[in-house]
Design a protein around this motif. Structure first.
Motif, mmCIF file in Angstrom:
data_model
loop_
_atom_site.group_PDB
_atom_site.id
_atom_site.type_symbol
_atom_site.label_atom_id
_atom_site.label_comp_id
_atom_site.label_asym_id
_atom_site.label_seq_id
_atom_site.Cartn_x
_atom_site.Cartn_y
_atom_site.Cartn_z
ATOM 1 N N GLU A 101 0.838 -1.072 0.167
ATOM 2 C CA GLU A 101 0.050 0.198 -0.008
ATOM 3 C C GLU A 101 0.983 1.201 0.032
ATOM 4 N N ASP A 104 2.740 1.776 -3.360
ATOM 5 C CA ASP A 104 1.714 2.196 -4.355
ATOM 6 C C ASP A 104 1.471 3.658 -4.057
ATOM 7 N N LEU A 105 1.570 4.032 -2.900
ATOM 8 C CA LEU A 105 1.245 5.488 -2.615
ATOM 9 C C LEU A 105 2.444 6.317 -2.999
ATOM 10 N N HIS A 124 4.408 5.288 -5.809
ATOM 11 C CA HIS A 124 4.149 5.467 -7.143
ATOM 12 C C HIS A 124 2.927 6.346 -7.789
ATOM 13 N N THR A 125 2.047 6.485 -7.009
ATOM 14 C CA THR A 125 1.082 7.473 -7.362
ATOM 15 C C THR A 125 1.576 8.786 -7.217
ATOM 16 N N ALA A 126 1.999 9.060 -6.009
ATOM 17 C CA ALA A 126 2.565 10.306 -5.873
ATOM 18 C C ALA A 126 3.297 10.759 -7.134
ATOM 19 N N GLN A 184 3.558 9.834 -10.248
ATOM 20 C CA GLN A 184 2.810 9.873 -11.563
ATOM 21 C C GLN A 184 2.016 11.350 -11.323
ATOM 22 N N ASN A 185 1.773 11.778 -10.226
ATOM 23 C CA ASN A 185 0.866 13.035 -9.890
ATOM 24 C C ASN A 185 1.672 14.169 -9.997
ATOM 25 N N TYR A 204 12.776 8.945 -5.205
ATOM 26 C CA TYR A 204 11.688 9.725 -6.042
ATOM 27 C C TYR A 204 11.499 11.259 -5.825
#
Length: 648
Positions: A24, A27-28, A30-32, A34-35, A155
């Motif tokens: 979880e 994934d948080l 990776h989402t951050a 991408q955004n 990142y």
């Protein structure tokens, strides 16, 4: 190996909810990523990175606190257990308290408790296993937190990562107490070597160490399982074709089925158990813990498949030899079915350490406790095997009638081929229900809280006993009436069977499967936590209902002469093996979820009660351990305070 695969393959399934939510949080990240805004817009990008870093490390800290709470709880358990076993060990070896580090001086010797070094041996081996699991828990979680922090730094470049690791992660019990945990493991190895195996460290580590997770199965078992399974499949196809072509009348087929049905049903059951073990291992159900097995001698799925395929292949060969006895020059083929009776007994009681020897000895021990059901303490494995016997009633009856056939055949009696039931058949049908009812009553007597559910379960098996008795009376008196419904005992059988079926079905679905806990939402008629896909549970409900009520279909077929009773019994036996497979699948899942709820990942082996002097010694050892832990934490905090790394 990537951390993702290591994490999933090495975690303790009973503690799954207590691990860091690695996927979880990953994934948080990776989402951050991408955004995130365009890095060319430096101001917006820097603000976004800083805000996300603050939020992400706040979540990491919350997760770390939750993991730490569980780790500290388990460490406290381990310290208490370690001190207790140390006191028991030195007592049982006849040592004085002065030999215990930090012992209370001036206490009288511990000479009033029972000596049982073998039980202490098992307790220490299981405690060592629990320490290894806890060490894996500590290392996996620490690695996950460290990896997540490194990913965040990669990142979103910031100094929060190293600072958070140094000031938060490294000063928590998850990191500091890990040193104490590994020292405890080493001390257990030394104590076990010195006192249990008399200085033989190789022997000590052989008893303590558990095979590594994911260890490949021996190629010999893979080869034998593949060979016997292939031979079995080919032989069973040839057997079906041969029987269809060569059995010209129903009498030949009747004799064939009566002689081989017992071994055929046992063969099917063996393959169903192999399938059960494969399913349990695939979904992470710890059947080794549930059955109270030694994790160092656990039986792998391919080993069971090799044994089941070998038994199946030999039984099918016996069937083929019986069918083609003229071609092979066998004058008397009626002794061939003895293979299906002698082989399973030989495999079970064979004293040679081959063909899953630990598993066979475990089964024999369970059988012994089942036979003494009212007098022996009941383990999960005992009533699980007793339940299996309930599904193998027809198999045991067939084996008994096979033995009776050979007695009559050797005496050349006229009723040799008479397979009608007698008094012994009625007794065999009653025995499994009696075993389970006695076990339920014994569990009720042994339990300090006296749960009513044990008596309710005993009533379910009592109703099965009543059905068996009424069924025997109905069969004995059926010859006096032209129609089965003219016999009053037939109506008694129908009513008692209906009541028993409804009762046992409700118990299966509500207690054994744990279903019908949720009455709305996406898991309607099921429960909150599910391991299998939802369709499995709905199919299990329908299958259990249909097979439980198969007796009604059986009465209809017999009354209308649509099928011979012998063929109906065969079909019923096959359906019952299928129901037992489903029951095994869901019953162990329910027990596994119970263990997960109690965070139970190892066996509890009772040695003996602690008296007041033992408690003083244990308390003294715990106080010393606590002082060492506090000193270690203070030392680590001092290092962090005087660190040369500049503040951000």
């Amino acid at each position: 190996m990537k951390l993702d695969k290591t994490f999933e393959s090495h975690l303790t399934s009973e503690w799954r909810q207590q691990y860091v939510n690695y996927e979880e949080l990953k994934d948080l990240l990776h989402t951050a990523l991408q955004n995130a805004p365009n890095p060319r817009d430096k101001n917006a990008y820097d603000v976004y990175c800083q805000n996300f870093n603050d939020d992400f490390y706040a979540k990491l800290t919350t997760e770390l606190k939750r993991v730490n709470e569980f780790f500290e709880y388990k460490m406290a358990e381990a310290r208490r257990k370690h001190a207790t076993l140390k006191v028991k060990l030195l007592y049982m070896k006849g040592q004085s308290e002065a030999n215990v580090t930090g012992a209370v001086k001036g206490l009288p010797p511990l000479a009033d408790q029972p000596r049982n070094l073998r039980k202490l041996d098992r307790a220490y081996a299981e405690f060592y296993f629990s320490l290894v699991l806890l060490n894996n828990y500590q290392q996996l979680n620490y690695a996950c937190f460290f990896k997540l922090s490194q990913k965040c730094r990669k990142y979103f470049p910031t100094s929060n990562g190293p600072r958070w690791i140094q000031s938060t992660l490294d000063v928590t019990p998850l990191n500091i107490d890990g040193v104490e945990l590994r020292e405890m493991i080493s001390e257990v190895e030394d104590l076990f070597t010195q006192y249990i195996t008399d200085g033989d460290r190789g022997k000590a580590m052989e008893k303590l160490r558990v095979p590594p997770l994911g260890q490949p199965t021996s190629m010999g078992y893979v080869f034998s399982a593949g060979v016997f399974m292939g031979l079995f499949i080919v032989s069973i196809v040839v057997c079906v074709i041969s029987a269809y072509i060569l059995f010209s009348n129903t009498n030949q087929f009747f004799i064939f089925t009566r002689l081989f049905r017992g071994s055929f049903v046992l063969m099917l059951y063996g393959f169903s158990v192999v399938a059960n073990v494969y399913v349990w291992q695939s979904v992470g159900i710890n059947h080794v813990l549930i059955f109270d097995l030694n994790p160092r001698n656990q039986t792998e799925c391919l080993k069971l498949l090799s044994t089941a395929s070998f038994f199946g292949y030999v039984c099918v060969l016996a069937m083929l030899l019986f069918i083609h006895h003229k071609e092979f020059g066998v004058r008397d083929p009626f002794y061939i079915p003895l293979v299906g009776l002698v082989l399973p007994l030989a495999l079970l009681i064979n004293p040679v350490h081959i063909m899953n020897f630990p598993a066979r000895m475990w089964i024999l021990q369970c059988f012994g406790r089942i036979l003494a059901a009212p007098f022996c303490y009941v383990h999960f494995a005992d009533f699980w095997i007793a339940d299996q016997l309930g599904s193998l009633v027809q198999c045991s009856v067939d084996y008994y009638q096979l033995i009776r056939f050979y007695v009559r055949y050797s005496m050349d009696r006229e009723n040799t081929f008479d397979f009608e039931p007698d008094a012994m058949v009625s007794v065999l049908r009653c025995l499994p229900a009696w075993f389970r009812m006695a076990q339920c009553i014994k569990r009720y007597r042994d339990s300090p809280i006296k749960p009513a559910s044990y008596l309710v379960n005993a009533f379910a098996y009592g109703s099965t006993l009543v059905v068996s008795v009424i069924s025997a009376i109905q069969m004995e008196t059926s010859s006096k009436y032209q129609s089965i419904f003219e016999n009053p005992w037939t109506w008694g059988y129908l009513v008692s069977t209906l009541v028993s079926t409804i009762y046992c079905t409700a118990w299966d679905l509500l207690q054994d499967y744990g279903l019908f806990k949720v009455w709305r939402g996406k898991n309607i008629f099921l429960r909150k936590r599910l391991i299998y896909p939802k369709w499995v549970y709905y199919y299990a409900i329908l299958a259990d209902l249909s097979i439980r009520f198969f007796w009604a279909f059986e009465v209809y077929l017999i009354y209308n002469n649509l099928l011979l009773p012998n063929n109906i019994k065969t079909l019923n036996s096959i359906c019952e093996i299928k129901r037992r497979f489903i029951w095994n699948t869901l019953r162990l899942e329910n027990e596994h979820l119970y263990n997960c709820g109690n965070f139970r990942a190892t066996r509890d082996i009772y040695v003996s009660a602690l008296n007041s002097r033992d408690e003083l010694l244990v308390k003294n050892l715990l106080d010393e351990s606590r002082r060492n832990t506090e000193a270690r934490r203070d030392s680590n905090a001092t290092k962090v305070t005087h660190s040369d790394s500049p503040p951000s």
